[in-house]
Design a protein around this motif. Structure first.
Motif, short mmCIF file in Angstrom:
data_model
loop_
_atom_site.label_atom_id
_atom_site.label_comp_id
_atom_site.label_asym_id
_atom_site.label_seq_id
_atom_site.Cartn_x
_atom_site.Cartn_y
_atom_site.Cartn_z
N TYR A 91 17.35 -78.46 24.07
CA TYR A 91 17.60 -77.03 24.00
C TYR A 91 17.99 -76.58 22.59
O TYR A 91 18.17 -75.40 22.35
CB TYR A 91 18.71 -76.63 24.98
N GLY A 94 15.00 -74.65 19.60
CA GLY A 94 14.82 -73.24 19.23
C GLY A 94 15.73 -72.88 18.07
O GLY A 94 15.28 -72.27 17.08
N THR A 97 14.52 -74.40 14.89
CA THR A 97 13.42 -73.62 14.31
C THR A 97 13.97 -72.42 13.57
O THR A 97 13.53 -72.09 12.46
CB THR A 97 12.45 -73.14 15.43
N MET A 150 9.19 -76.60 9.80
CA MET A 150 9.24 -75.46 10.72
C MET A 150 8.05 -75.50 11.70
O MET A 150 8.22 -75.22 12.89
CB MET A 150 9.25 -74.15 9.94
N MET A 158 8.11 -75.23 21.59
CA MET A 158 7.16 -74.69 22.57
C MET A 158 6.92 -75.74 23.67
O MET A 158 6.87 -75.40 24.86
CB MET A 158 5.84 -74.34 21.89
N ARG A 160 8.99 -78.01 24.70
CA ARG A 160 10.19 -78.05 25.56
C ARG A 160 10.14 -76.92 26.58
O ARG A 160 10.30 -77.14 27.79
CB ARG A 160 11.44 -77.92 24.69
N THR A 161 9.87 -75.69 26.10
CA THR A 161 9.88 -74.55 27.03
C THR A 161 8.73 -74.68 28.05
O THR A 161 8.88 -74.31 29.20
CB THR A 161 9.77 -73.20 26.28
N ALA A 166 9.90 -72.91 31.36
CA ALA A 166 10.64 -71.71 30.95
C ALA A 166 9.73 -70.51 30.72
O ALA A 166 10.20 -69.42 30.43
CB ALA A 166 11.45 -72.00 29.68
N VAL A 179 4.45 -67.01 21.57
CA VAL A 179 3.08 -67.31 21.13
C VAL A 179 2.78 -66.56 19.83
O VAL A 179 2.21 -67.12 18.88
CB VAL A 179 2.06 -66.93 22.24
N LEU A 181 5.01 -65.61 17.67
CA LEU A 181 5.81 -66.27 16.62
C LEU A 181 5.11 -67.54 16.13
O LEU A 181 5.14 -67.85 14.93
CB LEU A 181 7.20 -66.63 17.16
N ILE A 260 15.52 -63.69 20.81
CA ILE A 260 16.89 -64.16 21.08
C ILE A 260 17.62 -63.16 21.98
O ILE A 260 18.41 -63.56 22.84
CB ILE A 260 17.63 -64.44 19.77
N VAL A 263 16.67 -64.20 25.32
CA VAL A 263 17.33 -65.45 25.72
C VAL A 263 18.75 -65.15 26.21
O VAL A 263 19.20 -65.65 27.24
CB VAL A 263 17.37 -66.46 24.54
N GLY A 267 19.33 -65.67 29.97
CA GLY A 267 19.87 -67.03 30.06
C GLY A 267 18.75 -68.04 29.93
O GLY A 267 17.57 -67.68 29.94
N THR A 268 19.13 -69.32 29.81
CA THR A 268 18.08 -70.34 29.66
C THR A 268 17.78 -70.99 31.01
O THR A 268 18.58 -70.91 31.95
CB THR A 268 18.51 -71.42 28.65
N THR A 269 16.63 -71.64 31.06
CA THR A 269 16.18 -72.28 32.31
C THR A 269 16.89 -73.62 32.48
O THR A 269 17.03 -74.35 31.51
CB THR A 269 14.67 -72.58 32.21
C1 HEM Z 1 10.02 -68.79 14.90
C2 HEM Z 1 9.86 -69.39 16.03
C3 HEM Z 1 10.86 -69.47 17.17
C4 HEM Z 1 12.23 -69.38 17.14
C5 HEM Z 1 13.13 -69.18 15.93
C6 HEM Z 1 12.69 -69.52 18.51
C7 HEM Z 1 14.04 -69.51 18.89
C8 HEM Z 1 14.47 -69.72 20.19
C9 HEM Z 1 15.84 -69.95 20.59
C10 HEM Z 1 17.03 -70.04 19.63
C11 HEM Z 1 15.87 -70.08 21.93
C12 HEM Z 1 17.09 -70.39 22.84
C13 HEM Z 1 17.43 -71.89 22.80
C14 HEM Z 1 16.33 -72.79 23.31
O1 HEM Z 1 15.96 -72.68 24.49
O2 HEM Z 1 15.81 -73.57 22.49
C15 HEM Z 1 14.51 -69.90 22.42
C16 HEM Z 1 14.12 -69.91 23.74
C17 HEM Z 1 12.82 -69.75 24.19
N1 HEM Z 1 11.69 -69.76 23.40
FE1 HEM Z 1 11.65 -69.72 21.39
N2 HEM Z 1 11.62 -69.65 19.33
C18 HEM Z 1 10.47 -69.65 18.55
C19 HEM Z 1 9.18 -69.84 18.98
C20 HEM Z 1 8.79 -69.98 20.31
C21 HEM Z 1 7.45 -70.30 20.77
C22 HEM Z 1 6.29 -70.63 19.86
C23 HEM Z 1 7.49 -70.26 22.14
C24 HEM Z 1 6.37 -70.48 23.13
C25 HEM Z 1 5.15 -70.12 22.95
C26 HEM Z 1 8.85 -69.91 22.53
C27 HEM Z 1 9.27 -69.72 23.83
C28 HEM Z 1 10.58 -69.65 24.23
C29 HEM Z 1 11.03 -69.50 25.60
C30 HEM Z 1 10.12 -69.33 26.84
C31 HEM Z 1 12.43 -69.56 25.58
C32 HEM Z 1 13.37 -69.47 26.78
C33 HEM Z 1 13.81 -70.90 27.09
C34 HEM Z 1 14.57 -71.02 28.39
O3 HEM Z 1 14.74 -70.05 29.10
O4 HEM Z 1 14.98 -72.16 28.70
N3 HEM Z 1 9.61 -69.77 21.41
N4 HEM Z 1 13.68 -69.69 21.33
#
Ligand code: HEM
Length: 303
Positions: A91, A94, A97, A150, A158, A160-161, A166, A179, A181, A260, A263, A267-269
């Motif tokens: 977790y 994110g 990144t 990065m 991605m 992980r989610t 998620a 996507v 991003l 964010i 998120v 909340g997270t999954t």
């Molecule tokens: C600049 C790129 C990105 C940043 C800075 C970022 C940042 C974050 C952070 C801080 C979280 C919460 C903590 C975690 O679950 O890791 C999160 C959650 C999430 N991110 Fe990203 N993310 C990025 C790119 C992406 C990409 C490429 C995807 C999928 C295509 C994605 C999908 C998600 C999803 C679905 C969640 C919710 C997770 C959950 O509910 O458990 N993110 N992201």
């Protein structure tokens, strides 16, 4: 409160009430009335008062800002939010990144102070950064290696989610933002690669632009837009520089904000192998309202 009660309250704190110079005073805790004659408490000097004010200044500034923005509610919600059972190191990808992006933004600002986006001077300005600017090689190296880091982190995040499911309801929108991003992160890496304008970056960009041109329908338009002319040259460099410095970072910042926010809001999954807790006491179906205990009934209420 009568006089006796006031005295009792004062004594609770270890202080003593006394009449001094015709005025009712309380000694500080642990100080006897007789001490006041031999060593009367010192008045604070102006410097001491100023020092006290200075130590309280940061808290005062924060309170001032909070009264006008009510930001503490959002920050408390974000920093003290509950996370599901089973949350683990995956977790943090994110946030990792996000950290990589912040590092890219900071090092990029310093590089921009010395870089010249011109076909004739770009290469020599990078050589100048590496050879003459203090810490230039370090900052350039951090930016160059950080870009690969990065890209790797965003893919791992991605993954992980995806594997934790998620992307499902109610987080589909956050997946879609993710996507975009991902595409923007790849665009940053691609446009940044041309900026040193050496042989390798020149020909790699020719290949990259041609690959874009093979895409269906929009491909040829996209490659024309990126090349900004019939051949890769000075105009391509200007275009890549504007995309790399202004367009994409702005979009990434806005989308990370939305990402964010969602998120925090949703909340997270929980990891897929975690099972929901079973109720400790059996609940009669008649007392359940759409799967939730309704009408204020609790399991203990059952006859
Ligand atoms: C600049 C790129 C990105 C940043 C800075 C970022 C940042 C974050 C952070 C801080 C979280 C919460 C903590 C975690 O679950 O890791 C999160 C959650 C999430 N991110 Fe990203 N993310 C990025 C790119 C992406 C990409 C490429 C995807 C999928 C295509 C994605 C999908 C998600 C999803 C679905 C969640 C919710 C997770 C959950 O509910 O458990 N993110 N992201």
């Amino acid at each position: 409160m009568n006089a006796q009660e006031i005295l009792a309250e004062v004594e609770k704190f270890g202080a003593t009430l006394l009449v001094l110079d015709g005025k009712l005073k309380a000694t500080p805790p642990g100080v006897l009335p007789s001490d006041l004659k031999t060593a009367p408490p010192q008045r604070q000097t102006d410097v001491q008062k100023l020092g006290e004010k200075a130590t309280e200044a940061p808290a005062d500034v924060l309170a001032w800002v909070d009264q006008r923005t009510a930001a503490s509610g959002f920050l408390t919600g974000m920093l003290y939010r509950k996370v599901p059972k089973g949350t683990n190191w995956f977790y943090t990808l994110g946030s990792a990144t996000l950290f990589a992006f912040i590092s890219q933004a900071v090092t990029g600002v310093f590089l921009a102070m010395f870089y010249t986006p011109s076909a004739t001077q770009a290469y020599s300005s990078i050589a100048h950064i590496n050879n003459e600017v203090p810490l230039g090689q370090l900052v350039h190296g951090m930016h160059k290696w950080g870009s690969s880091l990065m890209v790797i982190l965003v893919f791992l995040h991605m993954g992980r989610t995806f594997f934790f499911g998620a992307y499902k309801y109610p987080r589909e929108l956050n997946w879609v933002i993710g996507v975009v991003l991902l595409i923007l992160t790849m665009t940053m890496a691609f446009t940044g690669y041309l900026l040193p304008f050496d042989q390798r970056s020149f020909w790699a960009s020719v290949v990259g632009i041609n690959i874009n041109g093979t895409g269906p329908v929009v491909g040829p338009y996209l490659s024309d837009f990126l090349r900004a002319g019939p051949e890769l040259g000075a105009t391509t460099l200007s275009r890549f520089y504007a995309i790399h410095m202004l367009l994409v970072p702005g979009a990434i910042i806005a989308l990370i904000g939305a990402h964010i926010y969602l998120v925090v809001k949703l909340g997270t999954t929980a990891p897929p192998w975690m099972k929901a807790d079973k109720p400790k006491v059996a609940v009669q179906v008649s007392q359940l309202d759409a799967g939730v205990e309704g009408n204020g009934a609790t399991p203990g209420d059952q006859a």
